[in-house]
Design an enzyme around this catalytic site. Structure first.
Site, PDB file in Angstrom:
ATOM      1  N   CYS A 150      47.742  38.941  34.511  1.00 52.01           N
ATOM      2  CA  CYS A 150      48.175  40.323  34.808  1.00 52.01           C
ATOM      3  C   CYS A 150      49.680  40.422  34.934  1.00 52.01           C
ATOM      4  CB  CYS A 150      47.550  40.808  36.096  1.00 52.01           C
ATOM      5  SG  CYS A 150      45.928  40.140  36.379  1.00 52.01           S
ATOM      6  N   THR A 210      27.850  59.734  30.527  1.00 50.10           N
ATOM      7  CA  THR A 210      26.681  59.202  29.828  1.00 50.10           C
ATOM      8  C   THR A 210      26.721  57.679  29.858  1.00 50.10           C
ATOM      9  OG1 THR A 210      26.696  61.142  28.420  1.00 50.10           O
ATOM     10  CG2 THR A 210      25.418  59.257  27.635  1.00 50.10           C
ATOM     11  N   SER A 224      31.243  41.725  36.671  1.00 50.56           N
ATOM     12  CA  SER A 224      31.724  42.184  35.370  1.00 50.56           C
ATOM     13  C   SER A 224      31.068  41.372  34.261  1.00 50.56           C
ATOM     14  CB  SER A 224      33.238  42.005  35.311  1.00 50.56           C
ATOM     15  OG  SER A 224      33.702  42.295  34.017  1.00 50.56           O
ATOM     16  N   ASN A 249      39.882  33.851  40.930  1.00 44.35           N
ATOM     17  CA  ASN A 249      39.971  33.805  39.471  1.00 44.35           C
ATOM     18  C   ASN A 249      41.070  32.878  38.964  1.00 44.35           C
ATOM     19  OD1 ASN A 249      41.245  36.094  40.844  1.00 44.35           O
ATOM     20  ND2 ASN A 249      42.187  36.515  38.867  1.00 44.35           N
ATOM     21  N   GLY A 281      34.505  45.122  36.480  1.00 40.89           N
ATOM     22  CA  GLY A 281      34.793  44.617  37.818  1.00 40.89           C
ATOM     23  C   GLY A 281      35.817  45.468  38.562  1.00 40.89           C
ATOM     24  N   SER A 282      36.822  45.930  37.861  1.00 40.69           N
ATOM     25  CA  SER A 282      37.882  46.706  38.523  1.00 40.69           C
ATOM     26  C   SER A 282      37.316  47.995  39.119  1.00 40.69           C
ATOM     27  CB  SER A 282      38.996  47.054  37.532  1.00 40.69           C
ATOM     28  OG  SER A 282      39.574  45.880  37.011  1.00 40.69           O
ATOM     29  N   GLN A 337      33.908  36.276  39.422  1.00 43.28           N
ATOM     30  CA  GLN A 337      33.993  34.906  38.903  1.00 43.28           C
ATOM     31  C   GLN A 337      32.802  34.049  39.320  1.00 43.28           C
ATOM     32  OE1 GLN A 337      36.318  33.501  36.863  1.00 43.28           O
ATOM     33  NE2 GLN A 337      37.569  35.345  36.705  1.00 43.28           N
ATOM     34  N   HIS A 372      31.827  40.741  31.123  1.00 38.52           N
ATOM     35  CA  HIS A 372      32.569  39.891  30.176  1.00 38.52           C
ATOM     36  C   HIS A 372      32.995  38.553  30.761  1.00 38.52           C
ATOM     37  CE1 HIS A 372      36.983  40.448  31.166  1.00 38.52           C
ATOM     38  NE2 HIS A 372      36.501  41.471  31.819  1.00 38.52           N
TER      39      HIS A 372
HETATM   40  C1  LIG Z   1      38.205  39.827  35.670  1.00 35.57           C
HETATM   41  C2  LIG Z   1      38.173  40.100  37.126  1.00 35.57           C
HETATM   42  C3  LIG Z   1      38.133  41.421  37.612  1.00 35.57           C
HETATM   43  C4  LIG Z   1      38.214  42.611  36.715  1.00 35.57           C
HETATM   44  O1  LIG Z   1      37.064  42.816  35.959  1.00 35.57           O
HETATM   45  P1  LIG Z   1      37.148  43.804  34.684  1.00 35.57           P
HETATM   46  O2  LIG Z   1      35.738  43.927  34.232  1.00 35.57           O
HETATM   47  O3  LIG Z   1      38.028  43.138  33.697  1.00 35.57           O
HETATM   48  O4  LIG Z   1      37.699  45.096  35.202  1.00 35.57           O
HETATM   49  C5  LIG Z   1      38.054  41.600  38.983  1.00 35.57           C
HETATM   50  N1  LIG Z   1      38.019  40.553  39.822  1.00 35.57           N
HETATM   51  C6  LIG Z   1      38.042  39.283  39.402  1.00 35.57           C
HETATM   52  C7  LIG Z   1      37.967  38.179  40.376  1.00 35.57           C
HETATM   53  C8  LIG Z   1      38.132  39.013  38.039  1.00 35.57           C
HETATM   54  O5  LIG Z   1      38.182  37.751  37.623  1.00 35.57           O
END
Ligand SMILES: *Cc1c(COP(=O)(O)O)cnc(C)c1O
Length: 394
Positions: free
Chosen positions: A323, A236, A198, A150, A69-70, A178, A200
């Site tokens: 964070c 890759t 993202s 989040n 996500g970042s 989210q 995860h």
């Molecule tokens: C977790 C999160 C991110 C970051 O995602 P990563 O895959 O951990 O870099 C960005 N934005 C929101 C709203 C998130 O909850």
């Protein structure tokens, strides 16, 4: 253990784990290689791209795989900013309670000469679409507003904001990390030009995500090198991770409505139970919020000690500011909705999952009650409040 920190990360689904392991065993070729074994990996990559695109109503070529996500947030904002710079439009609109992947990218752009307007999210944690429209100027190149927060779980009026952006010919990006697979998201219906996700956060692996960018938007690449991802993201491809993400996304999206029903019932029971604690308050709108998000402030205590004591009771929770752990700054999200420092320090986020049971909810309510009472027993702030030397805020 009761895991109530699904907003921080989720457990991988078994299907996603199986997919990842089998590909690492069987299809470990380089998708850029021309022999059949490499091309098999390429096929799997493109299948995943199609699956991901289908879930959000996009075309496969509009999906760019990232490390999460970042990275997707960084690339979306950078790309819109570069387009803006070329056209002399250097104004960006966002909100005060975005994820730091957005806020820190915007801060960097400010140093490069961009002007950033951060909209108020008000007491309920919601943007007012009319305020987006009022903030748009001739030189606005981007509006970036998160789909769902989040920390406090509030869901923004994305469709309305997107329509306003389109009316004024401004690119609209949303951090939907989210939201995806938790609530309905469709890039066409919701008027979205760029979207970050993202894996995860929906039971996929860590270190994988994607950026949706409408085909008319020219992306800037953050990583220089090979020609992977149409030349916009060198390196890759993480084929097993990407395929596992697609597996997790399809699965989570299929179960979305059923899960949301269960989560909403559990969430509302938790909210009702915790509201009974004196001098407590729910953070963020009670209705326009993610099915699994509960976030409270308790007056006269500190979030950090609350988390440690809950951990002792077998509950994995968060103060909502993963964070900023290690720093004494309260959450920028809670400050953005108008909580004062003292109150913002006493926050608790419980982000429940599909497997959270009624019994778990009862245990969490009971445990939080006990821990809050215990901590207030030796809190100097609580003593002052009780003695009338200080006014209660909540
Ligand atoms: C977790 C999160 C991110 C970051 O995602 P990563 O895959 O951990 O870099 C960005 N934005 C929101 C709203 C998130 O909850």
């Amino acid at each position: 253990m009761i895991y109530a920190d699904n907003a921080a990360t989720t457990k991988m689904s078994q299907a996603a784990i199986d997919k990842m392991i089998s590909l690492n065993n069987e299809v470990w070729g380089n998708p850029s290689s021309l022999y059949g074994f490499g091309q098999k990996a390429k096929e799997i990559l493109e299948e995943a791209r199609k699956d991901v695109a289908d879930v959000i109503g996009a075309e496969p070529r509009e999906i760019l795989f990232t490390s999460g996500g970042s990275e997707a947030d960084n690339q979306a904002i950078r790309s819109a900013a570069e387009l803006g710079r070329k056209n002399g439009r250097m104004h960006i609109i966002s909100s005060a309670f975005e994820h730091h992947a957005v806020l820190h990218t915007l801060q960097r752009l400010e140093k490069e000469g961009f002007e950033v307007t951060l909209l108020d999210v008000h007491e309920n944690g919601l943007i007012i679409p009319e305020e987006v429209e009022a903030a748009i100027r001739d030189d606005t190149c981007l509006v970036t507003i998160m789909f769902a927060n989040n920390e406090i779980g509030t869901i923004q009026p994305i469709r309305e904001i997107g329509a306003i952006c389109h009316k004024h010919n401004v690119i609209f990006h949303t951090d939907a990390v989210q939201a995806i697979a938790h609530i309905p998201v469709n890039v066409i219906d919701d008027n979205i030009d760029m979207l970050s996700a993202s894996a995860h956060k929906f039971h996929g692996p860590k270190g994988v995500g994607f950026l949706y960018a409408k085909k008319t938007i020219r992306l800037t690449n953050l990583i220089e090198g090979g020609a992977q991802e149409r030349g916009k993201r060198a390196g890759t491809e993480n084929v097993p991770g990407i395929a596992a993400m697609a597996t997790a996304l399809k699965e989570a999206n299929e179960k979305r409505e059923e899960n949301a029903k269960h989560l909403t019932a559990m969430r509302d029971k938790l909210i009702a139970g915790l509201s009974a604690i004196p001098h407590s308050a729910l953070n963020g709108d009670a209705v326009k919020r993610l099915p699994g998000n509960v976030n409270f402030c308790f007056e006269g205590i500190e979030g950090e000690s609350l988390l440690l004591l809950l951990d002792d009771k077998g509950i994995a929770a968060s103060s909502g500011s993963a964070c900023t752990s290690g720093s004494l700054d309260p959450s920028h999200v809670l400050l953005a909705i108008g909580r004062v420092h003292d109150v913002a320090h006493g926050s608790l986020r419980l982000s429940i999952g599909e497997d959270t049971t009624d019994e778990d909810v009862n245990y969490m309510i009971q445990s939080v009650k006990e821990v809050v009472e215990y901590l207030r027993g030796f809190s100097p702030i609580w003593r002052d409040l009780q003695a009338g030397k200080k006014e209660y805020i909540l």
